[in-house]
Design a protein around this motif. Structure first.
Motif, PDB file in Angstrom:
ATOM      1  N   VAL A  75       0.873  -1.183   0.000  1.00 32.04           N
ATOM      2  CA  VAL A  75       0.000   0.000   0.000  1.00 32.04           C
ATOM      3  C   VAL A  75       0.900   1.219   0.000  1.00 32.04           C
ATOM      4  O   VAL A  75       1.759   1.369   0.877  1.00 32.04           O
ATOM      5  CB  VAL A  75      -0.916   0.037   1.241  1.00 32.04           C
ATOM      6  N   THR A  76       0.727   2.077  -0.994  1.00 32.11           N
ATOM      7  CA  THR A  76       1.518   3.306  -1.090  1.00 32.11           C
ATOM      8  C   THR A  76       0.591   4.460  -1.467  1.00 32.11           C
ATOM      9  O   THR A  76      -0.459   4.232  -2.072  1.00 32.11           O
ATOM     10  CB  THR A  76       2.621   3.197  -2.161  1.00 32.11           C
ATOM     11  N   PRO A  77       0.961   5.689  -1.133  1.00 34.74           N
ATOM     12  CA  PRO A  77       0.166   6.818  -1.606  1.00 34.74           C
ATOM     13  C   PRO A  77       0.132   6.852  -3.138  1.00 34.74           C
ATOM     14  O   PRO A  77       1.127   6.516  -3.789  1.00 34.74           O
ATOM     15  CB  PRO A  77       0.906   8.040  -1.064  1.00 34.74           C
ATOM     16  N   ALA A  78      -0.990   7.202  -3.705  1.00 39.60           N
ATOM     17  CA  ALA A  78      -1.108   7.269  -5.165  1.00 39.60           C
ATOM     18  C   ALA A  78      -0.253   8.391  -5.742  1.00 39.60           C
ATOM     19  O   ALA A  78       0.182   8.301  -6.881  1.00 39.60           O
ATOM     20  CB  ALA A  78      -2.569   7.442  -5.572  1.00 39.60           C
ATOM     21  N   ASP A  79      -0.008   9.421  -4.959  1.00 41.21           N
ATOM     22  CA  ASP A  79       0.840  10.526  -5.401  1.00 41.21           C
ATOM     23  C   ASP A  79       2.298  10.079  -5.320  1.00 41.21           C
ATOM     24  O   ASP A  79       2.802   9.818  -4.218  1.00 41.21           O
ATOM     25  CB  ASP A  79       0.610  11.740  -4.511  1.00 41.21           C
ATOM     26  N   PRO A  80       3.002   9.975  -6.454  1.00 46.20           N
ATOM     27  CA  PRO A  80       4.383   9.487  -6.427  1.00 46.20           C
ATOM     28  C   PRO A  80       5.307  10.345  -5.561  1.00 46.20           C
ATOM     29  O   PRO A  80       6.212   9.811  -4.912  1.00 46.20           O
ATOM     30  CB  PRO A  80       4.825   9.547  -7.891  1.00 46.20           C
TER      31      PRO A  80
END
Length: 94
Positions: free
Chosen positions: A79-84
């Motif tokens: 799970v990672t933020p969608a904003d790179p």
């Protein structure tokens, strides 16, 4: 029940999140032909197994996330933020 580990709020029930769709789609430019937009919005491959999805933590930090999940077992791999840029900051980058 799916538990999604939000990078800011910790593990939460999926009921706190809103499904945003396939996270691997690259949308066309705003001035692209209608056929390109039709294909990007409506044509999908029904993946059986591991795929990247977008979810928003609507009842938490409201962050958009990219969730790598198995569609059969519901196991979550990442799970990672969608904003790179935000994802890079959380990984210790600048």
């Amino acid at each position: 029940m799916i538990r999604i580990p939000c990078p800011f709020c910790g593990p939460r029930d999926h009921a706190e999140f809103s499904y945003g769709g396939d996270g691997s789609i690259t949308y066309p430019a705003l001035d692209a032909p209608l056929e390109a937009w039709h294909d990007a919005v409506f044509l999908r491959v029904n993946i059986c197994g591991r795929q990247v999805e977008t979810w928003q933590h609507v009842h938490g930090c409201r962050l958009w996330l990219k969730v790598e999940r198995d569609t059969m077992s519901h196991e979550i791999y990442s799970v990672t933020p969608a904003d790179p840029a935000l994802a890079k900051v959380l990984e210790g980058g600048e």
